[in-house]
Write a protein that holds these residues in place. Structure first.
Motif, PDB file in Angstrom:
ATOM      1  N   ASP A  80       8.909   7.990  12.027  1.00 58.53           N
ATOM      2  CA  ASP A  80       8.778   8.341  10.611  1.00 58.53           C
ATOM      3  C   ASP A  80      10.055   8.951  10.040  1.00 58.53           C
ATOM      4  N   THR A  81      10.805   9.696  10.856  1.00 56.31           N
ATOM      5  CA  THR A  81      12.056  10.290  10.388  1.00 56.31           C
ATOM      6  C   THR A  81      13.077   9.203  10.077  1.00 56.31           C
ATOM      7  N   GLU A  82      13.159   8.185  10.934  1.00 50.34           N
ATOM      8  CA  GLU A  82      14.094   7.084  10.714  1.00 50.34           C
ATOM      9  C   GLU A  82      13.666   6.223   9.537  1.00 50.34           C
ATOM     10  N   VAL A  83      12.361   6.015   9.390  1.00 54.08           N
ATOM     11  CA  VAL A  83      11.861   5.258   8.234  1.00 54.08           C
ATOM     12  C   VAL A  83      12.226   5.976   6.945  1.00 54.08           C
ATOM     13  N   ALA A  84      12.076   7.293   6.932  1.00 55.71           N
ATOM     14  CA  ALA A  84      12.418   8.079   5.743  1.00 55.71           C
ATOM     15  C   ALA A  84      13.909   7.963   5.430  1.00 55.71           C
ATOM     16  N   ALA A  85      14.752   7.932   6.478  1.00 57.05           N
ATOM     17  CA  ALA A  85      16.197   7.801   6.264  1.00 57.05           C
ATOM     18  C   ALA A  85      16.542   6.444   5.670  1.00 57.05           C
ATOM     19  N   VAL A  86      15.897   5.389   6.172  1.00 53.78           N
ATOM     20  CA  VAL A  86      16.126   4.051   5.628  1.00 53.78           C
ATOM     21  C   VAL A  86      15.647   3.981   4.179  1.00 53.78           C
ATOM     22  N   ALA A  87      14.471   4.545   3.913  1.00 51.62           N
ATOM     23  CA  ALA A  87      13.943   4.562   2.543  1.00 51.62           C
ATOM     24  C   ALA A  87      14.857   5.349   1.623  1.00 51.62           C
ATOM     25  N   CYS A  88      15.445   6.429   2.141  1.00 50.06           N
ATOM     26  CA  CYS A  88      16.352   7.237   1.336  1.00 50.06           C
ATOM     27  C   CYS A  88      17.611   6.446   0.990  1.00 50.06           C
ATOM     28  N   ARG A 125       0.841  -1.183   0.000  1.00 50.51           N
ATOM     29  CA  ARG A 125       0.000   0.000   0.000  1.00 50.51           C
ATOM     30  C   ARG A 125       0.877   1.234   0.000  1.00 50.51           C
ATOM     31  N   ALA A 126       0.264   2.365  -0.277  1.00 51.48           N
ATOM     32  CA  ALA A 126       1.005   3.622  -0.311  1.00 51.48           C
ATOM     33  C   ALA A 126       1.324   4.090   1.107  1.00 51.48           C
ATOM     34  N   PRO A 127       2.376   4.869   1.289  1.00 50.50           N
ATOM     35  CA  PRO A 127       2.670   5.430   2.609  1.00 50.50           C
ATOM     36  C   PRO A 127       1.546   6.351   3.078  1.00 50.50           C
ATOM     37  N   THR A 128       1.477   6.570   4.380  1.00 54.61           N
ATOM     38  CA  THR A 128       0.486   7.494   4.930  1.00 54.61           C
ATOM     39  C   THR A 128       0.856   8.922   4.554  1.00 54.61           C
ATOM     40  N   ALA A 129      -0.063   9.834   4.796  1.00 47.80           N
ATOM     41  CA  ALA A 129       0.189  11.238   4.464  1.00 47.80           C
ATOM     42  C   ALA A 129       1.413  11.769   5.210  1.00 47.80           C
ATOM     43  N   THR A 130       1.535  11.415   6.480  1.00 44.92           N
ATOM     44  CA  THR A 130       2.696  11.858   7.264  1.00 44.92           C
ATOM     45  C   THR A 130       3.985  11.273   6.708  1.00 44.92           C
ATOM     46  N   GLN A 131       3.945   9.988   6.379  1.00 46.64           N
ATOM     47  CA  GLN A 131       5.131   9.345   5.815  1.00 46.64           C
ATOM     48  C   GLN A 131       5.500   9.949   4.467  1.00 46.64           C
ATOM     49  N   ARG A 132       4.510  10.296   3.681  1.00 45.06           N
ATOM     50  CA  ARG A 132       4.776  10.913   2.376  1.00 45.06           C
ATOM     51  C   ARG A 132       5.483  12.251   2.550  1.00 45.06           C
ATOM     52  N   ARG A 133       5.072  13.023   3.548  1.00 48.29           N
ATOM     53  CA  ARG A 133       5.730  14.309   3.796  1.00 48.29           C
ATOM     54  C   ARG A 133       7.174  14.095   4.232  1.00 48.29           C
ATOM     55  N   LEU A 183       4.618   0.382   1.049  1.00 50.62           N
ATOM     56  CA  LEU A 183       4.684  -0.338   2.312  1.00 50.62           C
ATOM     57  C   LEU A 183       4.287  -1.785   2.059  1.00 50.62           C
ATOM     58  N   LEU A 184       5.098  -2.687   2.556  1.00 55.00           N
ATOM     59  CA  LEU A 184       4.956  -4.109   2.250  1.00 55.00           C
ATOM     60  C   LEU A 184       4.496  -4.875   3.485  1.00 55.00           C
ATOM     61  N   CYS A 196       8.223  -0.114   9.936  1.00 54.76           N
ATOM     62  CA  CYS A 196       7.577   1.150  10.297  1.00 54.76           C
ATOM     63  C   CYS A 196       7.140   1.149  11.759  1.00 54.76           C
ATOM     64  N   ALA A 197       6.811  -0.029  12.282  1.00 55.82           N
ATOM     65  CA  ALA A 197       6.413  -0.117  13.679  1.00 55.82           C
ATOM     66  C   ALA A 197       7.615  -0.019  14.614  1.00 55.82           C
ATOM     67  N   GLU A 198       8.794  -0.366  14.123  1.00 55.89           N
ATOM     68  CA  GLU A 198      10.006  -0.336  14.943  1.00 55.89           C
ATOM     69  C   GLU A 198      10.628   1.061  15.018  1.00 55.89           C
ATOM     70  N   LEU A 199      10.467   1.862  13.962  1.00 58.02           N
ATOM     71  CA  LEU A 199      11.143   3.147  13.863  1.00 58.02           C
ATOM     72  C   LEU A 199      10.141   4.289  13.786  1.00 58.02           C
TER      73      LEU A 199
END
Length: 220
Positions: A99-107, A44-52, A66-67, A94-97
Protein backbone atom coordinates in the motif's frame (compact mmCIF):
# COMPACT_ATOMS: atom_id res chain seq x y z
CA UNK A 1 -6.98 44.88 -31.36
CA UNK A 2 -7.12 46.91 -34.55
CA UNK A 3 -9.54 46.00 -37.29
CA UNK A 4 -6.81 44.71 -39.67
CA UNK A 5 -5.43 42.48 -36.91
CA UNK A 6 -8.87 41.07 -36.15
CA UNK A 7 -9.49 40.50 -39.84
CA UNK A 8 -6.17 38.65 -40.22
CA UNK A 9 -6.88 36.49 -37.15
CA UNK A 10 -10.33 35.61 -38.46
CA UNK A 11 -8.84 34.69 -41.83
CA UNK A 12 -6.33 32.34 -40.19
CA UNK A 13 -9.07 30.64 -38.18
CA UNK A 14 -11.36 30.15 -41.16
CA UNK A 15 -8.63 29.14 -43.61
CA UNK A 16 -7.12 26.54 -41.27
CA UNK A 17 -10.28 25.51 -39.47
CA UNK A 18 -9.51 21.78 -39.84
CA UNK A 19 -6.23 22.19 -37.98
CA UNK A 20 -7.82 24.18 -35.18
CA UNK A 21 -10.61 21.59 -34.96
CA UNK A 22 -8.01 18.89 -34.33
CA UNK A 23 -6.48 21.00 -31.55
CA UNK A 24 -9.87 21.63 -29.94
CA UNK A 25 -10.78 17.94 -30.15
CA UNK A 26 -7.49 17.01 -28.49
CA UNK A 27 -8.11 19.37 -25.58
CA UNK A 28 -11.71 18.15 -25.27
CA UNK A 29 -10.56 14.51 -25.25
CA UNK A 30 -8.05 15.22 -22.48
CA UNK A 31 -10.63 17.12 -20.43
CA UNK A 32 -13.26 14.38 -20.67
CA UNK A 33 -10.87 11.44 -20.26
CA UNK A 34 -11.81 10.79 -16.60
CA UNK A 35 -15.49 10.44 -17.52
CA UNK A 36 -14.72 8.25 -20.52
CA UNK A 37 -12.57 5.86 -18.47
CA UNK A 38 -15.17 5.69 -15.68
CA UNK A 39 -17.97 4.88 -18.13
CA UNK A 40 -16.04 2.35 -20.20
CA UNK A 41 -14.31 0.43 -17.38
CA UNK A 42 -15.27 -0.91 -14.00
CA UNK A 43 -13.80 1.24 -11.26
CA UNK A 44 -14.18 1.41 -7.50
CA UNK A 45 -12.98 3.51 -4.60
CA UNK A 46 -9.78 2.59 -2.74
CA UNK A 47 -10.06 0.53 0.44
CA UNK A 48 -10.02 2.21 3.83
CA UNK A 49 -6.35 1.32 4.31
CA UNK A 50 -5.45 2.62 0.86
CA UNK A 51 -7.35 5.83 1.53
CA UNK A 52 -5.31 6.42 4.68
CA UNK A 53 -2.07 5.80 2.79
CA UNK A 54 -3.14 8.14 0.00
CA UNK A 55 -4.12 10.88 2.42
CA UNK A 56 -0.78 10.51 4.21
CA UNK A 57 0.93 10.91 0.84
CA UNK A 58 -0.94 14.13 0.15
CA UNK A 59 -3.24 12.62 -2.45
CA UNK A 60 -6.98 13.31 -2.03
CA UNK A 61 -8.46 9.78 -1.86
CA UNK A 62 -11.56 10.86 -3.78
CA UNK A 63 -9.33 11.69 -6.77
CA UNK A 64 -8.17 8.06 -7.03
CA UNK A 65 -10.09 5.17 -8.54
CA UNK A 66 -9.09 1.52 -8.72
CA UNK A 67 -9.44 0.25 -12.26
CA UNK A 68 -10.34 -3.33 -13.15
CA UNK A 69 -8.25 -3.94 -16.25
CA UNK A 70 -7.51 -7.64 -16.18
CA UNK A 71 -3.81 -8.40 -15.81
CA UNK A 72 -2.73 -4.89 -16.87
CA UNK A 73 -0.36 -3.39 -14.32
CA UNK A 74 -0.26 0.39 -14.41
CA UNK A 75 -1.45 3.78 -13.25
CA UNK A 76 -2.20 6.98 -15.09
CA UNK A 77 -3.60 10.45 -14.61
CA UNK A 78 -6.57 11.62 -16.67
CA UNK A 79 -7.89 15.15 -16.93
CA UNK A 80 -6.50 18.67 -17.07
CA UNK A 81 -6.38 19.65 -13.39
CA UNK A 82 -6.43 18.13 -9.89
CA UNK A 83 -9.92 19.49 -9.29
CA UNK A 84 -11.58 17.62 -12.16
CA UNK A 85 -8.96 15.00 -13.00
CA UNK A 86 -8.60 11.47 -11.70
CA UNK A 87 -5.79 9.06 -10.99
CA UNK A 88 -6.54 5.51 -12.10
CA UNK A 89 -4.61 2.64 -10.52
CA UNK A 90 -5.18 -0.88 -11.81
CA UNK A 91 -6.10 -3.59 -9.34
CA UNK A 92 -3.28 -5.69 -10.79
CA UNK A 93 -0.77 -3.01 -9.77
CA UNK A 94 -2.21 -3.05 -6.25
CA UNK A 95 -1.56 -6.79 -6.17
CA UNK A 96 2.08 -6.28 -7.20
CA UNK A 97 2.96 -3.56 -4.66
CA UNK A 98 2.29 -2.86 -1.01
CA UNK A 99 0.00 0.00 0.00
CA UNK A 100 2.90 2.40 0.67
CA UNK A 101 4.31 1.82 -2.83
CA UNK A 102 0.86 2.12 -4.41
CA UNK A 103 0.40 5.46 -2.65
CA UNK A 104 3.79 6.63 -3.99
CA UNK A 105 2.85 5.67 -7.54
CA UNK A 106 -0.54 7.38 -7.17
CA UNK A 107 1.21 10.46 -5.81
CA UNK A 108 3.46 10.56 -8.88
CA UNK A 109 0.40 10.42 -11.14
CA UNK A 110 -1.43 13.01 -9.05
CA UNK A 111 1.65 15.19 -9.49
CA UNK A 112 0.92 15.28 -13.22
CA UNK A 113 -2.46 16.81 -12.40
CA UNK A 114 -1.29 19.12 -9.63
CA UNK A 115 1.59 20.45 -11.71
CA UNK A 116 -0.61 20.88 -14.82
CA UNK A 117 1.52 18.57 -16.97
CA UNK A 118 -1.32 17.56 -19.28
CA UNK A 119 -1.96 21.13 -20.51
CA UNK A 120 1.80 21.55 -20.91
CA UNK A 121 2.04 18.46 -23.09
CA UNK A 122 -0.99 19.57 -25.10
CA UNK A 123 0.70 22.93 -25.58
CA UNK A 124 3.45 21.41 -27.73
CA UNK A 125 1.21 20.34 -30.66
CA UNK A 126 -0.77 23.56 -30.22
CA UNK A 127 2.40 25.61 -30.65
CA UNK A 128 3.24 23.48 -33.68
CA UNK A 129 -0.15 24.25 -35.21
CA UNK A 130 0.19 27.98 -34.52
CA UNK A 131 3.74 28.07 -35.89
CA UNK A 132 2.67 26.18 -38.99
CA UNK A 133 -0.16 28.60 -39.68
CA UNK A 134 2.13 31.60 -39.07
CA UNK A 135 4.79 30.07 -41.32
CA UNK A 136 2.38 29.69 -44.20
CA UNK A 137 1.81 33.43 -44.09
CA UNK A 138 5.53 33.97 -44.58
CA UNK A 139 5.97 31.22 -47.19
CA UNK A 140 2.45 30.79 -48.62
CA UNK A 141 3.66 28.83 -51.64
CA UNK A 142 5.08 25.93 -49.58
CA UNK A 143 2.80 25.07 -46.64
CA UNK A 144 3.88 21.41 -46.69
CA UNK A 145 7.57 22.29 -46.44
CA UNK A 146 6.84 24.69 -43.58
CA UNK A 147 5.11 21.93 -41.64
CA UNK A 148 7.91 19.48 -42.44
CA UNK A 149 10.55 21.93 -41.21
CA UNK A 150 8.70 22.37 -37.94
CA UNK A 151 8.15 18.65 -37.41
CA UNK A 152 11.60 17.70 -36.08
CA UNK A 153 11.86 20.52 -33.49
CA UNK A 154 8.30 19.74 -32.42
CA UNK A 155 9.15 16.07 -31.84
CA UNK A 156 12.27 17.05 -29.88
CA UNK A 157 10.30 19.54 -27.80
CA UNK A 158 7.63 16.92 -27.15
CA UNK A 159 10.20 14.42 -25.88
CA UNK A 160 11.91 17.04 -23.71
CA UNK A 161 8.60 18.17 -22.22
CA UNK A 162 7.45 14.61 -21.55
CA UNK A 163 10.72 13.65 -19.83
CA UNK A 164 10.76 16.82 -17.76
CA UNK A 165 7.20 16.21 -16.56
CA UNK A 166 8.15 12.67 -15.50
CA UNK A 167 11.05 13.94 -13.43
CA UNK A 168 8.87 16.73 -12.05
CA UNK A 169 6.14 14.27 -11.03
CA UNK A 170 8.84 12.14 -9.37
CA UNK A 171 9.92 15.21 -7.44
CA UNK A 172 6.33 15.92 -6.46
CA UNK A 173 5.97 12.40 -5.07
CA UNK A 174 9.40 12.49 -3.42
CA UNK A 175 8.57 15.54 -1.33
CA UNK A 176 5.41 13.85 -0.04
CA UNK A 177 6.29 10.17 0.26
CA UNK A 178 10.09 10.10 0.23
CA UNK A 179 12.18 8.92 -2.67
CA UNK A 180 12.57 5.37 -1.40
CA UNK A 181 8.90 4.39 -1.69
CA UNK A 182 8.62 5.37 -5.36
CA UNK A 183 12.09 4.00 -6.19
CA UNK A 184 11.15 0.65 -4.66
CA UNK A 185 7.87 0.60 -6.57
CA UNK A 186 9.63 1.28 -9.89
CA UNK A 187 12.27 -1.34 -9.11
CA UNK A 188 9.68 -3.98 -8.27
CA UNK A 189 7.65 -3.26 -11.39
CA UNK A 190 10.75 -3.32 -13.58
CA UNK A 191 11.91 -6.63 -12.10
CA UNK A 192 8.50 -8.11 -12.89
CA UNK A 193 8.67 -6.78 -16.45
CA UNK A 194 5.88 -4.24 -16.04
CA UNK A 195 7.95 -1.11 -16.70
CA UNK A 196 9.81 -0.60 -19.97
CA UNK A 197 13.02 1.39 -19.73
CA UNK A 198 13.06 4.56 -21.81
CA UNK A 199 15.47 4.71 -24.74
CA UNK A 200 17.08 7.73 -26.35
CA UNK A 201 13.99 8.68 -28.31
CA UNK A 202 11.51 7.58 -25.67
CA UNK A 203 9.21 10.10 -24.08
CA UNK A 204 10.05 8.49 -20.72
CA UNK A 205 13.45 9.00 -19.07
CA UNK A 206 15.60 5.99 -18.29
CA UNK A 207 14.39 3.92 -15.37
CA UNK A 208 17.87 3.76 -13.83
CA UNK A 209 18.07 7.54 -14.02
CA UNK A 210 14.75 7.96 -12.25
CA UNK A 211 15.51 5.45 -9.52
CA UNK A 212 19.03 6.84 -9.05
CA UNK A 213 17.72 10.37 -8.71
CA UNK A 214 15.00 9.34 -6.26
CA UNK A 215 17.44 7.45 -4.04
CA UNK A 216 20.15 10.10 -4.32
CA UNK A 217 17.73 12.81 -3.25
CA UNK A 218 16.60 10.52 -0.47
CA UNK A 219 20.11 10.61 0.90
CA UNK A 220 21.50 7.26 -0.23
Amino acid sequence: MSQPTLTAAAALLTTWWELWLVVVCGVAAAATAPLVVSYTHRTRAPTATQRRRLAAAGVPPDRVRLLAAGDAVGAFAAGLSPRVGRVFVTTALCAELDDTEVAAVACHEYGHLARRHVPLRLGVPTVFAAAWVAGTQVVPQSPFLVGLALLVPTIVLSVVAARWTEFDADGFARTRTGGEALANALGHLAAAGHVVDGGRLSRHPSLDGRIGRLRRDHGE
